[in-house]
Design a protein around this motif. Sequence first.
Motif, PDB file in Angstrom:
ATOM      1  N   LYS A  31       2.165   1.638  -3.516  1.00 17.71           N
ATOM      2  CA  LYS A  31       1.126   2.224  -4.374  1.00 17.71           C
ATOM      3  C   LYS A  31       1.074   3.742  -4.218  1.00 17.71           C
ATOM      4  O   LYS A  31       1.064   4.494  -5.202  1.00 17.71           O
ATOM      5  CB  LYS A  31      -0.236   1.604  -4.036  1.00 17.71           C
ATOM      6  CG  LYS A  31      -1.381   2.153  -4.854  1.00 17.71           C
ATOM      7  CD  LYS A  31      -2.683   1.423  -4.579  1.00 17.71           C
ATOM      8  CE  LYS A  31      -3.331   1.949  -3.312  1.00 17.71           C
ATOM      9  NZ  LYS A  31      -4.692   1.365  -3.133  1.00 17.71           N
ATOM     10  N   LYS A  32       1.044   4.197  -2.949  1.00 16.18           N
ATOM     11  CA  LYS A  32       0.974   5.641  -2.698  1.00 16.18           C
ATOM     12  C   LYS A  32       2.205   6.364  -3.218  1.00 16.18           C
ATOM     13  O   LYS A  32       2.108   7.452  -3.781  1.00 16.18           O
ATOM     14  CB  LYS A  32       0.789   5.908  -1.198  1.00 16.18           C
ATOM     15  CG  LYS A  32      -0.650   5.668  -0.785  1.00 16.18           C
ATOM     16  CD  LYS A  32      -0.881   5.926   0.694  1.00 16.18           C
ATOM     17  CE  LYS A  32      -2.332   5.594   1.041  1.00 16.18           C
ATOM     18  NZ  LYS A  32      -2.461   4.972   2.370  1.00 16.18           N
ATOM     19  N   LEU A  74      -4.089   1.377  -9.286  1.00 13.64           N
ATOM     20  CA  LEU A  74      -5.309   1.097  -8.522  1.00 13.64           C
ATOM     21  C   LEU A  74      -5.035   0.093  -7.423  1.00 13.64           C
ATOM     22  O   LEU A  74      -5.697   0.084  -6.385  1.00 13.64           O
ATOM     23  CB  LEU A  74      -6.388   0.535  -9.454  1.00 13.64           C
ATOM     24  CG  LEU A  74      -6.805   1.421 -10.634  1.00 13.64           C
ATOM     25  CD1 LEU A  74      -7.888   0.719 -11.447  1.00 13.64           C
ATOM     26  CD2 LEU A  74      -7.300   2.788 -10.147  1.00 13.64           C
ATOM     27  N   ASP A 116       0.818  -1.203   0.000  1.00 12.67           N
ATOM     28  CA  ASP A 116       0.000   0.000   0.000  1.00 12.67           C
ATOM     29  C   ASP A 116       0.864   1.270   0.000  1.00 12.67           C
ATOM     30  O   ASP A 116       0.514   2.255  -0.653  1.00 12.67           O
ATOM     31  CB  ASP A 116      -0.946  -0.007   1.208  1.00 12.67           C
ATOM     32  CG  ASP A 116      -2.192   0.812   0.923  1.00 12.67           C
ATOM     33  OD1 ASP A 116      -2.844   0.533  -0.109  1.00 12.67           O
ATOM     34  OD2 ASP A 116      -2.487   1.739   1.693  1.00 12.67           O
TER      35      ASP A 116
END
Lengths: 243, 243
Positions: B76-77, B90, B73
């Motif tokens: 992703k960020k 996504l 996560d």
Amino acid sequence: MANYKLTIAYDGTEYKGWQYQPDQRTIQETIHRALQVITKKNPKIYGAGRTDAGVHALGQVANFHTKLSIPPDSMKKAINSLLPPDIRILKCEIVEERFNSRFHSKGKVYEYRIYRGEIVSPFHYRYVAHVTNSLDIIAIKEASKFLLGEKDFSSFTSDSSWKSKVRKIEIIEVNEEEEMLYFKIRGNGFLKYMVRIMVGTLLEVGKGKISTEDFGKIVEAKDRTLAGPTAPPQGLFLLRVLY
Amino acid sequence: MANYKLTIAYDGTEYKGWQYQPDQRTIQETIHRALQVITKKNPKIYGAGRTDAGVHALGQVANFHTKLSIPPDSMKKAINSLLPPDIRILKCEIVEERFNSRFHSKGKVYEYRIYRGEIVSPFHYRYVAHVTNSLDIIAIKEASKFLLGEKDFSSFTSDSSWKSKVRKIEIIEVNEEEEMLYFKIRGNGFLKYMVRIMVGTLLEVGKGKISTEDFGKIVEAKDRTLAGPTAPPQGLFLLRVLY
């Protein structure tokens, strides 16, 4: 002289707003160039509202006069064929010669769109403001009622001229739909940045930074420095102009 | 080495397709730059499919290896913070080291979107092909059945290499929704321009320029010169990659 009334939709992302400005790409100037080609003259275009840079329209209205007598549907096709695809004439009508889209407007309806999910879709980022804070929607709805009616909206504009800041807000609706939050605002007229400052300040209420009661006091104070920030342009849509 | 699998959405309008090309702005190269900043290395990115210039994705898949161990996560960020808003990660997952998004793909689902109304909205022109001819949808649906199954699709590609042109089309759906027409196509693999030439040729059937029977013969002929034109890129979306 024929007076053509145009209903116009545009994606404002690539434009410095509606209003003509020297050396800037604006919606009015882009339409004006198309009309120069068609009419071989320099017709003045009257727009109902001056949307800011980056603000969109689903139903802006404008009018212009010409000696040409082209059927409205042919005029619409001719203008669209000369415009870039991010501006479209949706409707073209011949109206009374004295009709003026700005002065005869009885009001406007705006919508402000906020996306509250984690990731803004690459297909939507031009058309929403992104707010990830948790929001107290009940407080926002309560505070928004202080905006209803005929009032001096000096707290909600960057316009510091001597002109009257009295406008009438007739409807303000706040609706949640999945991860979207919509503000719909109808009024008899709007000051510069008025919708965006209203939304920006209501979001401060939603975040708990301004109480509902204090929001009411900000409306009364007629002082821009007390209100919240101006919400970004890309969430704002001029939905329609009322006559 | 951690193997990160990315699910990616992008608006392909401003890109010369997925695949790296010298001196061109591509999706792969744009993501690669973000990964260079994060990893301080030069990780190779494997993409499941090479979308063409102007083609969009709602669920492209890619993977890359790195010695870093960042929670998915956070990865992703970090990537999203370095990408332009028209490309979004996504989903990010750590997968088996030997997973390869291209070679392990079992198939892909594409959608082609056509707008049949008079005026393409300024908010949609980047995402639809515009067809104003009246179309015989029943003939299109009938013809589309000739594409189903395992076949040599030489008639529907610009790729003239010696490589096998045999692919299997598992599903092809044609759906009307108001003024929109959608083609949804699932297959185990796709040749260069295959979906766009299929749609372009099916539209010729819809316009009555090619009979349903002749469409079947074009499939059998393995000859690109017999098929219709390549439909424009902006109507095409890679919906998802199957594993």
